[in-house]
Design a protein around this motif. Structure first.
Motif, PDB file in Angstrom:
ATOM      1  N   LYS A 131      -9.087  16.708   7.934  1.00 18.13           N
ATOM      2  CA  LYS A 131      -8.225  16.997   7.111  1.00 18.13           C
ATOM      3  C   LYS A 131      -8.121  15.547   7.166  1.00 18.13           C
ATOM      4  CE  LYS A 131      -4.484  19.064   4.713  1.00 18.13           C
ATOM      5  NZ  LYS A 131      -3.268  19.399   5.044  1.00 18.13           N
ATOM      6  N   VAL A 132      -8.093  14.683   5.912  1.00 19.72           N
ATOM      7  CA  VAL A 132      -7.881  13.258   6.275  1.00 19.72           C
ATOM      8  C   VAL A 132      -6.637  12.985   4.999  1.00 19.72           C
ATOM      9  CG1 VAL A 132      -7.932  10.837   5.584  1.00 19.72           C
ATOM     10  CG2 VAL A 132     -10.230  12.551   6.547  1.00 19.72           C
ATOM     11  N   LEU A 133      -5.482  12.627   4.859  1.00 23.89           N
ATOM     12  CA  LEU A 133      -3.856  12.162   4.162  1.00 23.89           C
ATOM     13  C   LEU A 133      -4.167  10.797   3.715  1.00 23.89           C
ATOM     14  CD1 LEU A 133      -2.101  14.543   5.958  1.00 23.89           C
ATOM     15  CD2 LEU A 133      -3.290  15.716   3.796  1.00 23.89           C
ATOM     16  N   LEU A 134      -3.824  10.097   2.217  1.00 24.50           N
ATOM     17  CA  LEU A 134      -4.057   8.992   2.771  1.00 24.50           C
ATOM     18  C   LEU A 134      -2.149   8.773   2.662  1.00 24.50           C
ATOM     19  CD1 LEU A 134      -7.072   8.023   0.359  1.00 24.50           C
ATOM     20  CD2 LEU A 134      -6.685   7.445   3.152  1.00 24.50           C
ATOM     21  N   THR A 135      -1.679   7.711   2.669  1.00 21.84           N
ATOM     22  CA  THR A 135       0.274   7.509   2.995  1.00 21.84           C
ATOM     23  C   THR A 135       0.076   7.328   1.030  1.00 21.84           C
ATOM     24  OG1 THR A 135      -0.648   5.688   3.083  1.00 21.84           O
ATOM     25  CG2 THR A 135       0.135   6.877   5.257  1.00 21.84           C
ATOM     26  N   ARG A 136      -1.228   6.946   0.217  1.00 25.02           N
ATOM     27  CA  ARG A 136      -0.392   6.472  -1.088  1.00 25.02           C
ATOM     28  C   ARG A 136      -1.866   6.211  -1.722  1.00 25.02           C
ATOM     29  NH1 ARG A 136      -2.036   0.784  -2.575  1.00 25.02           N
ATOM     30  NH2 ARG A 136      -3.474  -0.235  -1.081  1.00 25.02           N
ATOM     31  N   SER A 137      -2.389   7.121  -3.109  1.00 26.74           N
ATOM     32  CA  SER A 137      -3.364   6.884  -4.430  1.00 26.74           C
ATOM     33  C   SER A 137      -3.942   6.459  -4.854  1.00 26.74           C
ATOM     34  CB  SER A 137      -3.270   8.145  -3.890  1.00 26.74           C
ATOM     35  OG  SER A 137      -2.182   8.949  -4.963  1.00 26.74           O
ATOM     36  N   LYS A 138      -2.221   5.180  -5.231  1.00 31.69           N
ATOM     37  CA  LYS A 138      -2.430   4.491  -5.931  1.00 31.69           C
ATOM     38  C   LYS A 138      -1.451   3.268  -5.631  1.00 31.69           C
ATOM     39  CE  LYS A 138       2.073   6.772  -7.969  1.00 31.69           C
ATOM     40  NZ  LYS A 138       2.372   7.708  -9.142  1.00 31.69           N
ATOM     41  N   ASP A 139      -1.154   2.919  -6.847  1.00 32.05           N
ATOM     42  CA  ASP A 139      -0.687   1.113  -6.418  1.00 32.05           C
ATOM     43  C   ASP A 139       0.479   1.141  -6.594  1.00 32.05           C
ATOM     44  OD1 ASP A 139      -0.342  -1.782  -5.903  1.00 32.05           O
ATOM     45  OD2 ASP A 139      -0.952  -1.951  -8.654  1.00 32.05           O
ATOM     46  N   VAL A 140       1.289   1.190  -4.732  1.00 34.73           N
ATOM     47  CA  VAL A 140       3.014   1.617  -5.244  1.00 34.73           C
ATOM     48  C   VAL A 140       2.735   0.927  -3.390  1.00 34.73           C
ATOM     49  CG1 VAL A 140       2.936   3.776  -6.083  1.00 34.73           C
ATOM     50  CG2 VAL A 140       2.666   4.021  -4.047  1.00 34.73           C
ATOM     51  N   PHE A 141       4.168   0.772  -3.252  1.00 26.99           N
ATOM     52  CA  PHE A 141       4.288   0.009  -1.773  1.00 26.99           C
ATOM     53  C   PHE A 141       5.003   1.371  -1.404  1.00 26.99           C
ATOM     54  CE2 PHE A 141       7.141  -1.751   1.019  1.00 26.99           C
ATOM     55  CZ  PHE A 141       6.621  -2.357   1.357  1.00 26.99           C
ATOM     56  N   LEU A 142       5.435   1.193   0.289  1.00 27.56           N
ATOM     57  CA  LEU A 142       5.514   2.265   0.624  1.00 27.56           C
ATOM     58  C   LEU A 142       6.265   1.419   2.204  1.00 27.56           C
ATOM     59  CD1 LEU A 142       2.942   4.892   1.215  1.00 27.56           C
ATOM     60  CD2 LEU A 142       5.406   5.413  -0.422  1.00 27.56           C
ATOM     61  N   LEU A 143       7.411   1.364   2.508  1.00 26.73           N
ATOM     62  CA  LEU A 143       8.127   0.843   3.735  1.00 26.73           C
ATOM     63  C   LEU A 143       7.106   1.190   4.722  1.00 26.73           C
ATOM     64  CD1 LEU A 143      11.453   1.837   3.182  1.00 26.73           C
ATOM     65  CD2 LEU A 143      10.792  -0.326   2.658  1.00 26.73           C
ATOM     66  N   LEU A 144       6.975   0.639   6.133  1.00 30.23           N
ATOM     67  CA  LEU A 144       6.118   1.027   7.307  1.00 30.23           C
ATOM     68  C   LEU A 144       7.521   2.115   7.815  1.00 30.23           C
ATOM     69  CD1 LEU A 144       6.899  -2.608   8.643  1.00 30.23           C
ATOM     70  CD2 LEU A 144       4.713  -1.588   7.775  1.00 30.23           C
ATOM     71  N   SER A 145       8.395   2.545   7.640  1.00 31.44           N
ATOM     72  CA  SER A 145       9.258   3.394   8.112  1.00 31.44           C
ATOM     73  C   SER A 145       8.826   4.873   7.685  1.00 31.44           C
ATOM     74  CB  SER A 145      10.264   3.082   8.009  1.00 31.44           C
ATOM     75  OG  SER A 145      11.005   3.185   7.065  1.00 31.44           O
ATOM     76  N   ASP A 146       7.934   4.471   6.430  1.00 38.16           N
ATOM     77  CA  ASP A 146       7.838   5.966   5.193  1.00 38.16           C
ATOM     78  C   ASP A 146       6.211   6.475   5.651  1.00 38.16           C
ATOM     79  OD1 ASP A 146      10.541   6.051   3.853  1.00 38.16           O
ATOM     80  OD2 ASP A 146       9.769   4.944   2.330  1.00 38.16           O
ATOM     81  N   ARG A 147       6.194   5.090   5.653  1.00 38.76           N
ATOM     82  CA  ARG A 147       4.642   5.550   6.625  1.00 38.76           C
ATOM     83  C   ARG A 147       4.636   6.443   7.555  1.00 38.76           C
ATOM     84  NH1 ARG A 147       1.802  -0.386   5.422  1.00 38.76           N
ATOM     85  NH2 ARG A 147       3.260  -0.729   3.746  1.00 38.76           N
ATOM     86  N   LEU A 148       5.377   5.986   8.666  1.00 37.18           N
ATOM     87  CA  LEU A 148       5.362   6.659   9.784  1.00 37.18           C
ATOM     88  C   LEU A 148       6.198   7.841   9.917  1.00 37.18           C
ATOM     89  CD1 LEU A 148       6.198   3.906  12.293  1.00 37.18           C
ATOM     90  CD2 LEU A 148       4.256   5.015  12.437  1.00 37.18           C
ATOM     91  N   LYS A 149       6.814   8.043   9.008  1.00 38.58           N
ATOM     92  CA  LYS A 149       7.435   9.719   8.482  1.00 38.58           C
ATOM     93  C   LYS A 149       6.291  10.123   7.889  1.00 38.58           C
ATOM     94  CE  LYS A 149      12.429   7.974   8.367  1.00 38.58           C
ATOM     95  NZ  LYS A 149      13.360   7.370   6.834  1.00 38.58           N
TER      96      LYS A 149
END
Length: 208
Positions: free
Chosen positions: A32-50
């Protein structure tokens, strides 16, 4: 990062590759694969880890494309976590990526400071070992692709301080190299590259 010849943007090519990899992994019926983003948005490093922690990830991949002032340099490279960089290039890249935002870490508020330090140390030690194992499978499977000299490196990437699962940072290639920028813009090439990663991931989970 923006390509020197076709003007391809790193944020676009990495998302396209992430979708290629997601498709190939899901074809196996094992993931089961989940992407941290599916469009052109910026995510903080901490948000990616969370995001990874919230979804109890078994594996975390941070996907990038590199750039170098020397347009002749090209090739795939894989990084895993180490407090000491394996070379100056790894150290330079880690500093660049770490400046994206401040690392907040995992919540260990339920434990006293000494216990929390021990837990973090044990978790990171296990995570480093598992990540290094995964990286070695990728390097072994990538022989049909261009790779940089010393294609497996280690550095203190904040994004890889994921206590929950093995984590590697992938540099798909150099957008400053004309041939590599063209290759990464090709759907067929990205699919073949994604299949290589699927083989590596399958090997990792079959032995871990």
């Amino acid at each position: 990062t923006i390509g020197s010849y076709l003007g391809i943007k790193e944020k676009d090519i990495t998302l396209k590759f992430a979708n290629n990899l997601k498709t190939e992994l899901e074809k196996t019926g094992q993931y089961k694969v989940l992407l941290t983003r599916s469009k052109d948005v910026f995510l903080l490093l901490s948000d990616r880890l969370k995001f990874a922690a919230k979804n109890k990830s078994d594996l975390f991949l941070s996907i990038h494309a590199d750039y170098n002032d020397n347009p002749k340099i090209k090739g795939l490279s894989i990084y895993s976590l180490s407090e000491k960089a394996s070379d100056t290039e790894a150290e330079k890249l880690a500093k660049k990526e770490n400046n994206s935002d401040k690392f907040f870490g995992i919540d260990l508020s339920e434990h006293d400071e000494t216990t929390a330090d021990i837990l973090i140390d044990l978790a990171l030690r296990q995570q480093k070992n598992s990540s290094a194992t995964l990286a070695s499978f990728v390097i072994n499977e990538s022989k049909s692709f261009d790779t940089v000299k010393n294609s497996y490196r280690q550095a203190g990437f904040k994004i890889l301080k994921n206590l929950n699962s093995p984590s590697i940072l992938i540099e798909l290639g150099y957008l400053s190299n004309k041939e590599e920028e063209k290759s990464l813009s090709s759907e067929k090439f990205r699919q073949e590259l994604a299949k290589m990663f699927v083989r590596s991931i399958n090997l990792y989970f079959s032995q871990n």
